[in-house]
Design a protein around this motif. Sequence first.
Motif, short mmCIF file in Angstrom:
data_model
loop_
_atom_site.label_atom_id
_atom_site.label_comp_id
_atom_site.label_asym_id
_atom_site.label_seq_id
_atom_site.Cartn_x
_atom_site.Cartn_y
_atom_site.Cartn_z
N LEU A 240 0.84 -1.21 0.00
CA LEU A 240 0.00 0.00 0.00
C LEU A 240 0.86 1.25 0.00
CD1 LEU A 240 -2.75 -1.01 2.58
CD2 LEU A 240 -2.91 -1.00 0.09
N ARG A 241 1.98 1.23 0.77
CA ARG A 241 2.87 2.38 0.80
C ARG A 241 3.51 2.61 -0.57
NH1 ARG A 241 1.80 5.49 4.98
NH2 ARG A 241 3.91 6.24 5.14
N HIS A 242 3.89 1.53 -1.26
CA HIS A 242 4.42 1.66 -2.62
C HIS A 242 3.36 2.25 -3.54
CE1 HIS A 242 8.46 0.03 -2.80
NE2 HIS A 242 8.10 -0.98 -2.01
N ARG A 243 2.14 1.75 -3.43
CA ARG A 243 1.05 2.19 -4.31
C ARG A 243 0.78 3.68 -4.15
NH1 ARG A 243 -4.04 -1.34 -3.39
NH2 ARG A 243 -2.53 -3.00 -3.73
N ARG A 244 0.88 4.19 -2.92
CA ARG A 244 0.60 5.60 -2.65
C ARG A 244 1.82 6.50 -2.77
NH1 ARG A 244 -2.89 4.43 2.76
NH2 ARG A 244 -4.64 3.43 1.73
N ASN A 245 2.94 5.95 -3.19
CA ASN A 245 4.20 6.71 -3.30
C ASN A 245 4.58 7.37 -1.99
OD1 ASN A 245 5.11 6.11 -5.81
ND2 ASN A 245 4.13 7.84 -6.81
N LEU A 246 4.51 6.62 -0.91
CA LEU A 246 4.92 7.10 0.39
C LEU A 246 6.13 6.29 0.86
CD1 LEU A 246 1.42 7.44 2.04
CD2 LEU A 246 2.95 9.31 1.41
N GLN B 76 9.55 5.71 7.87
CA GLN B 76 9.97 7.08 8.10
C GLN B 76 8.75 7.97 8.36
OE1 GLN B 76 10.73 5.19 5.48
NE2 GLN B 76 12.86 5.43 4.85
N ARG B 77 8.97 9.11 9.01
CA ARG B 77 7.87 10.02 9.29
C ARG B 77 7.45 10.74 8.01
NH1 ARG B 77 8.53 13.82 13.53
NH2 ARG B 77 7.02 15.14 12.52
N THR B 78 6.19 11.13 7.90
CA THR B 78 5.72 11.82 6.70
C THR B 78 5.02 13.14 7.02
OG1 THR B 78 3.64 10.59 6.79
CG2 THR B 78 5.41 9.70 5.40
N HIS B 79 4.82 13.46 8.31
CA HIS B 79 4.16 14.72 8.65
C HIS B 79 4.97 15.89 8.12
CE1 HIS B 79 1.73 17.60 10.78
NE2 HIS B 79 2.83 18.12 11.33
N THR B 80 6.27 15.87 8.39
CA THR B 80 7.20 16.78 7.72
C THR B 80 8.19 15.88 7.00
OG1 THR B 80 8.68 16.81 9.62
CG2 THR B 80 7.00 18.53 9.53
N ASN B 81 9.01 16.43 6.19
CA ASN B 81 10.02 15.67 5.44
C ASN B 81 9.37 14.72 4.43
OD1 ASN B 81 11.75 17.03 7.09
ND2 ASN B 81 12.14 15.30 8.44
N ALA B 82 10.07 13.68 4.01
CA ALA B 82 9.61 12.72 3.00
C ALA B 82 9.36 13.38 1.65
CB ALA B 82 8.36 11.98 3.46
N ARG B 83 9.99 14.52 1.39
CA ARG B 83 9.77 15.23 0.14
C ARG B 83 10.33 14.48 -1.06
NH1 ARG B 83 5.74 16.92 -0.48
NH2 ARG B 83 4.91 17.58 1.48
#
Length: 122
Positions: free
Chosen positions: A90-96, A101-108
């Motif tokens: 699911l994470r691959h599918r949503r490009n996350l 890793q955290r996604t609230h900030t960062n993960a750009r």
Amino acid sequence: MARIAGVNIPTNKRVVIALQYIHGIGSTKAQEIIDQVSIPAERRVNELSDAEVVQIREVIDRDHMVEGDLRRQTAMNIKRLMDLGCYRGLRHRRNLPVRGQRTHTNARTRKGPAKPIAGKKK
């Protein structure tokens, strides 16, 4: 210019370094390959004979998965996770980010450039 596993490797570099231009071969595997073929570490690609290039090619074809096959296998593994519907898929599918890793900030890098949200002012 020597062509090994479908990749033109640079001629003026040492063999250990030049082999790392092939996808799937890092420093350890490159060192193992030149040990198997018994090429000295300081040898450069333009100093290799045709027989040595053929030997390197045979060792890579026989013992290592590189380039297209490796890319295909990686893509199939990701596709399998997505088809299963597991969390990583699911994470691959949503490009996350997949590995917690955290996604609230960062993960750009994974999410792409920031998209402005209308009416969000503090």
